[in-house]
Design a protein around this motif. Structure first.
Motif, PDB file in Angstrom:
ATOM      1  N   PHE A 145      13.491  54.153  43.265  1.00  0.00           N
ATOM      2  CA  PHE A 145      12.882  53.313  43.222  1.00  0.00           C
ATOM      3  C   PHE A 145      13.443  52.187  44.210  1.00  0.00           C
ATOM      4  O   PHE A 145      12.462  51.163  44.712  1.00  0.00           O
ATOM      5  CB  PHE A 145      12.841  52.735  41.828  1.00  0.00           C
ATOM      6  N   THR A 192      11.780  53.771  47.235  1.00  0.00           N
ATOM      7  CA  THR A 192       9.972  53.386  47.591  1.00  0.00           C
ATOM      8  C   THR A 192      10.647  51.961  48.492  1.00  0.00           C
ATOM      9  O   THR A 192       9.251  51.715  48.957  1.00  0.00           O
ATOM     10  CB  THR A 192       9.635  51.948  45.430  1.00  0.00           C
ATOM     11  N   PHE A 235       4.024  49.635  41.526  1.00  0.00           N
ATOM     12  CA  PHE A 235       6.006  49.856  41.759  1.00  0.00           C
ATOM     13  C   PHE A 235       5.854  50.176  39.683  1.00  0.00           C
ATOM     14  O   PHE A 235       6.640  50.485  39.454  1.00  0.00           O
ATOM     15  CB  PHE A 235       6.468  49.375  42.649  1.00  0.00           C
ATOM     16  N   THR A 239       8.039  52.551  51.656  1.00  0.00           N
ATOM     17  CA  THR A 239       6.866  51.051  51.253  1.00  0.00           C
ATOM     18  C   THR A 239       6.657  50.216  52.446  1.00  0.00           C
ATOM     19  O   THR A 239       5.339  50.411  52.908  1.00  0.00           O
ATOM     20  CB  THR A 239       7.457  50.243  50.263  1.00  0.00           C
ATOM     21  N   THR A 263       3.317  58.048  40.206  1.00  0.00           N
ATOM     22  CA  THR A 263       3.458  58.232  41.762  1.00  0.00           C
ATOM     23  C   THR A 263       1.885  58.038  41.175  1.00  0.00           C
ATOM     24  O   THR A 263       1.132  57.511  42.377  1.00  0.00           O
ATOM     25  CB  THR A 263       4.211  58.550  42.659  1.00  0.00           C
ATOM     26  N   ASP A 292       4.338  52.946  38.471  1.00  0.00           N
ATOM     27  CA  ASP A 292       5.251  54.048  38.878  1.00  0.00           C
ATOM     28  C   ASP A 292       6.269  54.109  37.798  1.00  0.00           C
ATOM     29  O   ASP A 292       7.270  55.200  37.682  1.00  0.00           O
ATOM     30  CB  ASP A 292       5.297  54.022  39.908  1.00  0.00           C
ATOM     31  N   PHE A 293       7.279  52.725  37.893  1.00  0.00           N
ATOM     32  CA  PHE A 293       8.206  52.359  37.144  1.00  0.00           C
ATOM     33  C   PHE A 293       8.733  52.666  35.604  1.00  0.00           C
ATOM     34  O   PHE A 293       9.725  53.969  34.716  1.00  0.00           O
ATOM     35  CB  PHE A 293       9.382  51.551  37.279  1.00  0.00           C
TER      36      PHE A 293
END
Length: 178
Positions: A139, A143, A41, A147, A67, A44-45
């Motif tokens: 996110f 996400t 994460f 997830t 991603t 990605d962020f």
């Protein structure tokens, strides 16, 4: 299960003990999955925000690139830490399935971003066409939903549980008549 001095396993007493005995392995897997996911994460962020703002890349392209890179980090962490105890199949099979299910997860996140930016953004552009709205849609919502889907699919299809070995047709018990 608890072990005594001789190493014999005994069930834990009480409801909590029974729950730990039944779901402890799942909690450990989920904790490792969350740790690996947290690292992915962050990758990605950081990459998304760098590409979307620093490079003036469109948000959907930035999200796709970030991603894919984060998914590679997640694959390595999950294969070699989260589910290292599980049966290994051909690495190409695992990698292909992992990325297939990540593509579905990416679709979930990109879909949430697209609904926010291009759906709700047409109605309230000052609210939904901002960096904050993009980050929340992608996110937090995307996400989160992705997830849940990925944990289930990796556990079920990618990093499969080792099967019970088949019992041979002739065993000492069968020959002795026991």
């Amino acid at each position: 299960m608890t072990r005594d001095q001789e190493g014999t396993s005994h069930p834990r007493p009480g409801l909590f003990g029974a729950l730990v005995d039944r779901f402890g392995h799942l909690v450990r897997e989920l904790s490792k999955f969350a740790t690996v996911g947290g690292l992915a994460f962050l990758v990605d962020f950081a990459l998304f925000n760098y590409l979307a703002s620093g490079r003036q890349m469109p948000p959907l392209a930035a999200k796709t690139i970030s991603t894919v890179i984060a998914a590679t980090v997640a694959f390595l962490g999950n294969r070699f830490w989260t589910w290292r105890h599980r049966q290994r199949s051909h690495p190409a099979r695992e990698y292909a399935l992992f990325f297939f299910f990540n593509a579905v997860g990416l679709g979930i996140a990109v879909g949430c971003l697209a609904v926010s930016r291009y759906g709700l953004g047409r109605i309230w552009p000052e609210v939904f066409q901002t960096a904050l709205a993009d980050n929340i849609a992608s996110f937090v919502v995307g996400t989160g939903l992705g997830t849940l889907f990925r944990f289930w699919s990796y556990r079920r299809f990618v990093f499969v549980e080792a099967g019970t070995p088949p019992v041979p047709e002739t065993s000492p018990d069968r020959e002795s008549g026991a």
